[in-house]
Scaffold this motif. Structure first.
Motif: not given
Length: 348
Positions: A282-295
């Motif tokens: 979660h520590t890493i995944a939440v930071e990646v997931g907070d980036k801007r993505f089109e989909l």
């Protein structure tokens, strides 16, 4: 079942061999860690060994009254030789004197804890009525200073207390049993080197989606509906879709792989080890997931890729974590609402 050649590890002494090498202080600390695994009703466990302990090494209290209420005494004896009757009888005399002098009430149980017991002591503790008679006979002739320094009235009180006591309260404990019970404590994995264990076969996802999958599957449905619009709005349509159907199958396999790891950790180790893996991911995944993505699809794929290469904290469970488990942990996190793939207001 794990496949491939077994991992090789350098020789390490067994936990039993390590305990046999403890000094008396370390042995008492080991016993203090073990005792709570025996009785959930214990309110508190204290190590009291040392000068002026009145014959109490580890006290386990069954009430908040401490030594004035029901309690059990764990008498620790770490000697080079097996604990024998002569030494045990001296500890029993000390215990009776402590009660007569008002230091504590008679314990409910008195447990002798030692790496090894002499045959004579085991036989004696297995015959409590005969052993009480033997103890009383020896008490009249003993030169033990703990008795001889008492007044005549106090000596008589000790004898009367011993005569009224059921000697079934005195019991030995088996070292192998102790070690099995100590495995359930949080201290086991820090005190002893972990042995390579066999992880059970990975669970396969059932044909029908279970209620325990509901939240992460709903999130995947949103991902597919957002990417392919109405073509994959239901589980039935997803199963028929050439890309979404295969993707859903792989994600479910990952989820159940992580579930297999969770159950293995639950059965093999104290609480918290699988949650530690969850927190690492979660520590890493939440930071990646907070980036801007089109989909949401793009966010999901980026998180799964990051989870596959991230480092895990070195715990006893880390060696068993496979790449598929890491993907599955992401879906466990989604199942708990800790990760989301689509932006709020996205396709439903």
């Amino acid at each position: 079942m794990l496949k491939g050649p077994g991992m090789q590890f350098p020789y390490m002494p067994s936990p039993k061999a390590l305990v046999f090498g403890y000094d008396p202080d370390e042995f008492e600390e080991f016993v203090k860690e073990w005792v709570p695994a025996l009785q959930s009703a214990y309110v508190r466990v204290e190590r009291q060994g040392g000068s002026g302990d009145h014959g109490i090494d580890v006290a386990a209290f069954r009430s908040t009254q401490g030594l004035e209420g029901p309690w059990d005494n764990y008498q620790c004896k770490r000697y080079k030789n097996a604990l024998n009757w002569s030494t045990a009888a001296g500890e029993i005399r000390k215990m009776f004197v402590g009660v007569v002098l008002g230091h504590f009430v008679l314990p409910t149980q008195y447990v002798f804890v030692a790496p090894a017991f002499a045959r004579g002591l085991r036989d004696a503790l297995a015959k409590p009525t005969q052993t009480r008679t033997k103890f009383l006979t020896e008490l009249t002739d003993t030169n033990d200073e703990i008795i001889t320094r008492l007044t005549a009235d106090q000596q008589q009180a000790v004898a009367q207390l011993a005569e009224q006591t059921d000697f079934a309260m005195f019991v030995p404990v088996d070292m192998d049993q102790m070690l099995e019970q100590h495995k359930t404590t949080p201290q086991w994995v820090t005190r002893f080197p972990d042995v390579q264990r066999e992880r059970p076969a990975v669970m396969l996802p059932p044909d029908e989606h279970g209620p325990e999958e509901a939240r992460y599957v709903q999130q995947l449905v949103r991902v597919y509906a957002e990417r392919w619009k109405g073509d994959v709005a239901t589980l039935e349509l997803i199963a028929q879709h050439p890309t979404a159907g295969d993707h859903m199958r792989r994600q479910r396999e990952a989820f159940y792989s992580a579930e297999s790891l969770r159950r293995f950790a639950r059965d093999a180790y104290p609480d918290g080890h699988f949650n530690a893996v969850m927190d690492d991911v979660h520590t890493i995944a939440v930071e990646v997931g907070d980036k801007r993505f089109e989909l949401g699809w793009d966010r999901l794929q980026a998180v799964l890729e990051a989870a596959g290469v991230m480092a895990l904290t070195e715990t006893v469970l880390a060696r068993y974590v496979r790449p598929l488990d890491r993907k599955g942990v992401c879906h466990h996190l989604a199942n708990e609402g800790r990760l989301h793939w689509c932006e709020e207001g996205g396709a439903a």
